[in-house]
Design a protein around this motif. Structure first.
Motif, PDB file in Angstrom:
ATOM      1  N   UNK A   2       0.821  -1.180   0.000  1.00 38.91           N
ATOM      2  CA  UNK A   2       0.000   0.000   0.000  1.00 38.91           C
ATOM      3  C   UNK A   2       0.871   1.252   0.000  1.00 38.91           C
ATOM      4  N   UNK A   3       1.879   1.282   0.866  1.00 41.31           N
ATOM      5  CA  UNK A   3       2.744   2.460   0.952  1.00 41.31           C
ATOM      6  C   UNK A   3       3.464   2.703  -0.367  1.00 41.31           C
ATOM      7  N   UNK A   4       3.906   1.634  -1.026  1.00 46.49           N
ATOM      8  CA  UNK A   4       4.602   1.791  -2.306  1.00 46.49           C
ATOM      9  C   UNK A   4       3.659   2.356  -3.369  1.00 46.49           C
ATOM     10  N   UNK A   5       2.412   1.897  -3.392  1.00 45.34           N
ATOM     11  CA  UNK A   5       1.434   2.411  -4.349  1.00 45.34           C
ATOM     12  C   UNK A   5       1.142   3.888  -4.081  1.00 45.34           C
ATOM     13  N   UNK A   6       1.019   4.264  -2.817  1.00 41.79           N
ATOM     14  CA  UNK A   6       0.790   5.670  -2.481  1.00 41.79           C
ATOM     15  C   UNK A   6       1.985   6.524  -2.879  1.00 41.79           C
ATOM     16  N   UNK A   7       3.183   6.037  -2.627  1.00 37.77           N
ATOM     17  CA  UNK A   7       4.398   6.771  -2.983  1.00 37.77           C
ATOM     18  C   UNK A   7       4.453   7.009  -4.487  1.00 37.77           C
ATOM     19  N   UNK A   8       4.119   5.996  -5.287  1.00 37.36           N
ATOM     20  CA  UNK A   8       4.112   6.151  -6.748  1.00 37.36           C
ATOM     21  C   UNK A   8       3.057   7.170  -7.179  1.00 37.36           C
ATOM     22  N   UNK A   9       1.868   7.098  -6.590  1.00 35.25           N
ATOM     23  CA  UNK A   9       0.792   8.024  -6.954  1.00 35.25           C
ATOM     24  C   UNK A   9       1.168   9.461  -6.613  1.00 35.25           C
TER      25      UNK A   9
END
Length: 76
Positions: free
Chosen positions: A1-8
């Motif tokens: 989840x954190x990686x997806x948020x960071x990319x977004x």
């Protein structure tokens, strides 16, 4: 989840909202408000706790001044 948020959030086309609640004196809040990318800083009286905060997001068209919304809602 954190990686997806960071990319977004790293995407320049992101229509994201990021908010923080910080504790600082007036000079610290003014310094924060002057940082690039900071659209607004709302200050609460000293000693205000999280349950007492009333935050309102900035609308995209609010680019210079954002007045608080009317305080005419029902009292819980």
């Amino acid at each position: 989840m954190a990686a997806a948020e960071r990319r977004a959030l790293a995407d320049p086309g992101c229509a994201c909202v990021v908010a923080l609640v910080v504790t600082a004196d007036r000079a610290g809040l003014e310094a924060l408000a002057a940082r690039p990318g900071v659209r607004g800083v709302q200050a609460a009286p000293a000693g205000t706790g999280a349950p007492e905060l009333a935050l309102s997001p900035l609308l995209p068209e609010q680019t210079t001044t954002a007045s608080p919304p009317p305080d005419d809602g029902p009292v819980p």
